[in-house]
Design an enzyme around this catalytic site. Structure first.
Site, PDB file in Angstrom:
ATOM      1  N   GLU A 148      -0.632 -13.401  60.829  1.00  0.00           N
ATOM      2  CA  GLU A 148       0.008 -12.241  60.211  1.00  0.00           C
ATOM      3  C   GLU A 148      -0.767 -10.983  60.572  1.00  0.00           C
ATOM      4  OE1 GLU A 148       1.462 -10.755  55.738  1.00  0.00           O
ATOM      5  OE2 GLU A 148       0.428 -12.660  56.001  1.00  0.00           O
ATOM      6  N   TYR A 204      -0.941 -22.617  47.903  1.00  0.00           N
ATOM      7  CA  TYR A 204      -2.367 -22.586  48.210  1.00  0.00           C
ATOM      8  C   TYR A 204      -3.127 -23.292  47.095  1.00  0.00           C
ATOM      9  CZ  TYR A 204      -1.090 -19.092  51.696  1.00  0.00           C
ATOM     10  OH  TYR A 204      -0.532 -18.448  52.762  1.00  0.00           O
ATOM     11  N   ASN A 206       3.774 -11.361  53.928  1.00  0.00           N
ATOM     12  CA  ASN A 206       4.193 -10.177  53.193  1.00  0.00           C
ATOM     13  C   ASN A 206       4.386  -8.973  54.109  1.00  0.00           C
ATOM     14  OD1 ASN A 206       3.926 -11.791  50.948  1.00  0.00           O
ATOM     15  ND2 ASN A 206       2.033 -10.834  50.231  1.00  0.00           N
ATOM     16  N   GLU A 253       3.381 -22.162  54.711  1.00  0.00           N
ATOM     17  CA  GLU A 253       2.110 -21.586  54.270  1.00  0.00           C
ATOM     18  C   GLU A 253       1.430 -22.604  53.369  1.00  0.00           C
ATOM     19  OE1 GLU A 253       1.747 -17.610  52.724  1.00  0.00           O
ATOM     20  OE2 GLU A 253       3.412 -16.856  53.949  1.00  0.00           O
ATOM     21  N   ASN A 259      10.539 -13.543  54.057  1.00  0.00           N
ATOM     22  CA  ASN A 259       9.316 -14.150  53.537  1.00  0.00           C
ATOM     23  C   ASN A 259       9.220 -13.941  52.027  1.00  0.00           C
ATOM     24  OD1 ASN A 259       6.340 -15.118  53.875  1.00  0.00           O
ATOM     25  ND2 ASN A 259       6.153 -13.198  52.736  1.00  0.00           N
ATOM     26  N   GLU A 260       9.036 -15.018  51.297  1.00  0.00           N
ATOM     27  CA  GLU A 260       8.738 -14.981  49.855  1.00  0.00           C
ATOM     28  C   GLU A 260       9.577 -13.948  49.093  1.00  0.00           C
ATOM     29  OE1 GLU A 260       4.496 -14.704  49.193  1.00  0.00           O
ATOM     30  OE2 GLU A 260       4.140 -16.676  50.060  1.00  0.00           O
ATOM     31  N   GLN A 273      -4.295 -19.102  57.431  1.00  0.00           N
ATOM     32  CA  GLN A 273      -3.804 -18.679  58.738  1.00  0.00           C
ATOM     33  C   GLN A 273      -4.726 -19.219  59.827  1.00  0.00           C
ATOM     34  OE1 GLN A 273      -2.824 -14.481  58.828  1.00  0.00           O
ATOM     35  NE2 GLN A 273      -1.747 -14.586  56.882  1.00  0.00           N
TER      36      GLN A 273
END
Length: 502
Positions: A28, A245, A73, A293, A173-174, A350
């Site tokens: 990212e 996560y 993000n 992710e 994304n999200e 990442q």
């Protein structure tokens, strides 16, 4: 149960033929992932395009099959057109997701060039935050259409006559997250994702699409979000995304090592939601999952609060990983493989500097963090068929999680190589664990190698000064006796037992 463990596997009992993309990663425009990570003109190892060759070497050893880019993000406020064309004409922008300055010196075409050197495919995420259907069709036309249209001819004018042929695309994304630029309700997102998917497949029918699932299992809208989004998109997309996560905020290692059980529960519940919509729609199509992710992330949280805004590539999310983090990553990888019939893609988030297996110094060296090694082992040796693991193991309880097996394991059969690889974590923090693996359907076996990652100090880390403090060795004790493998797994260890079965 006595303190030993056993696994039986049979080559006819297969979970899945593993999609190599389960070993994907993520880059990212965040922190030093790009600038100072994969791209640093003027660095002693940089090539003529500014790509750090020392970083590329570490990535190539991982055999990363696909990388999600450019966010995250970041993507929900990103205009991809800022990052193409002559570099001296590209604008710098306020990057609102991470409160930095984005100079746009590295964009779509540079990432395509870099990915080809790295030997990886691309999973491109489009902006469905501030942009929408036009964003979706225009970037796809620029990237994949041959010629004779405005956007494809613009690509050609930028020096890329051949289409980039990007096959995998994320629809935002999200979008369930209030922190997201352009945050949407499930209905709002489902509609825009559906309409974007339609036009994208009109432009290029060969692509695969990923719809946004929940940002984590802890979202208040989970799993209703999945249900509503799939109601709108089920027949237009191939994958639903998952993000989560894992951290050790309480400094409770025994519980931390059990978090992979929560990952498995999450996967199964999302798969069940997908199957509910499949039944509701009377569809014959199975929805697959993209866990795009996942990682350990908690070390850098306090440091990130102190970063001054509006810098270019400040050191954000630079978790320094420990030996225990590597064990958790190993358990999470095994959890993905145990569910590889539904999880076809996954991205360790990442790849460089930002919650990453690879760290760099600006102008200096690059090195592998502790989590690099289980990721590398799984990617390199975990290709083939995931076999159903019948496991007997003693278990333990913590306040947060019960019935945690001391042994976390799976076997992967690579028929072409004539090789079975057993991945195994001993979660016991105090005792070694005798293990018997019964490969009764394979006949005579021979040990190729038994690699072990272990360290007396579970908080041990690697650094530029001590890059090899935590590193695997090949002195494991696995032995073959006919079709049975016996090994003693050291306390708190990650093990890779490679077995020749020809």
């Amino acid at each position: 149960m006595s303190h030993h463990a056993k696994m039986i596997v049979d080559k006819d009992f297969v979970i899945s033929t593993i999609d190599d993309r389960i070993y994907g990663s993520f880059i990212e425009h965040l922190g030093r992932a790009v600038y100072g990570g994969i791209y640093e003109p003027g660095h002693p190892s940089a090539d003529e395009r500014g790509f750090r060759k020392d970083v590329l070497s570490l990535i190539q050893d991982l055999r990363v099959p696909i990388i999600r880019y450019p966010g995250g993000n970041f993507v929900s406020g990103y205009d991809w057109k800022d990052g193409v064309g002559p570099k001296d004409k590209r604008p710098s922008r306020l990057e609102l997701a991470w409160r930095t300055i984005e100079p746009n010196q590295f964009g779509l075409n540079e990432f395509v060039d870099w990915s080809r050197v790295a030997g990886t495919d691309i999973m491109w995420a489009i902006n469905l935050g501030t942009h929408g259907i036009d964003e979706a069709r225009n970037i796809l036309e620029y990237a994949n259409h041959t010629s004779g249209s405005y956007w494809s001819d613009l690509r050609i004018s930028h020096g890329y006559k051949q289409p980039h042929a990007i096959k995998t695309w994320c629809l935002g994304n999200e979008m369930d997250g209030p922190w997201q630029i352009g945050h949407k309700t499930a209905v709002e997102y489902g509609r825009i994702a559906c309409e974007s998917a339609k036009v994208m497949k009109w432009v290029d029918p060969t692509i695969e699409l990923v719809a946004c699932g929940s940002s984590s299992r802890g979202m208040l809208t989970y799993p209703e979000w999945e249900s509503t989004v799939l109601d709108h998109t089920y027949e237009h997309v191939e994958f639903l995304s998952m993000h989560n996560y894992y951290g050790n905020h309480e400094n409770d290692t025994a519980t931390f090592l059990g978090r992979s059980l929560e990952m498995e529960d999450f996967i199964k519940s999302v798969a069940a939601t997908c199957d509910y919509i499949k039944a509701k729609k009377r569809s014959k199509k199975t929805m697959y999952l993209s866990f795009d992710e996942w990682n350990v992330w908690f070390h850098s949280n306090e440091a990130d609060k102190k970063i001054e805004p509006w810098q270019i590539a400040p050191p954000q999310l630079e978790d320094i990983y420990t030996m225990e983090d590597a064990l958790v990553v190993g358990c999470l990888l095994i959890a993905l493989l145990k569910n590889s019939d539904r999880v076809r893609m996954a991205c360790l988030a990442q790849l460089v500097n930002v919650i990453a297996p690879i760290m760099t110094e600006n102008g200096g060296q690059a090195w592998a963090q502790t989590i690099y090694y289980p990721y590398m082992h799984a990617s390199v040796y975990g290709r083939g068929q995931a076999l159903v693991p019948l496991v007997q193991s003693p278990k333990y309880d913590t306040k947060a999680i019960t019935d945690i097996p001391y042994l976390e394991t799976i076997a992967v059969y690579n028929e072409q190589a004539g090789e079975v690889t057993v991945f195994a974590v001993n979660r016991d923090l105090n005792n070694s664990l005798p293990l018997e693996v019964d490969l009764r359907s394979f006949g005579e076996c021979r040990i190729i190698e038994h690699s072990v990652l272990e360290n007396e100090d579970l908080k041990a880390t690697n650094s530029s000064v001590q890059p090899n403090r935590v590193k695997p060795h090949s002195n494991g004790n696995a032995k073959a006796d006919g079709s049975k493998i016996n090994a003693v797994l050291g306390k708190a260890s990650w093990n890779v037992i490679r077995i020749n079965v020809l």
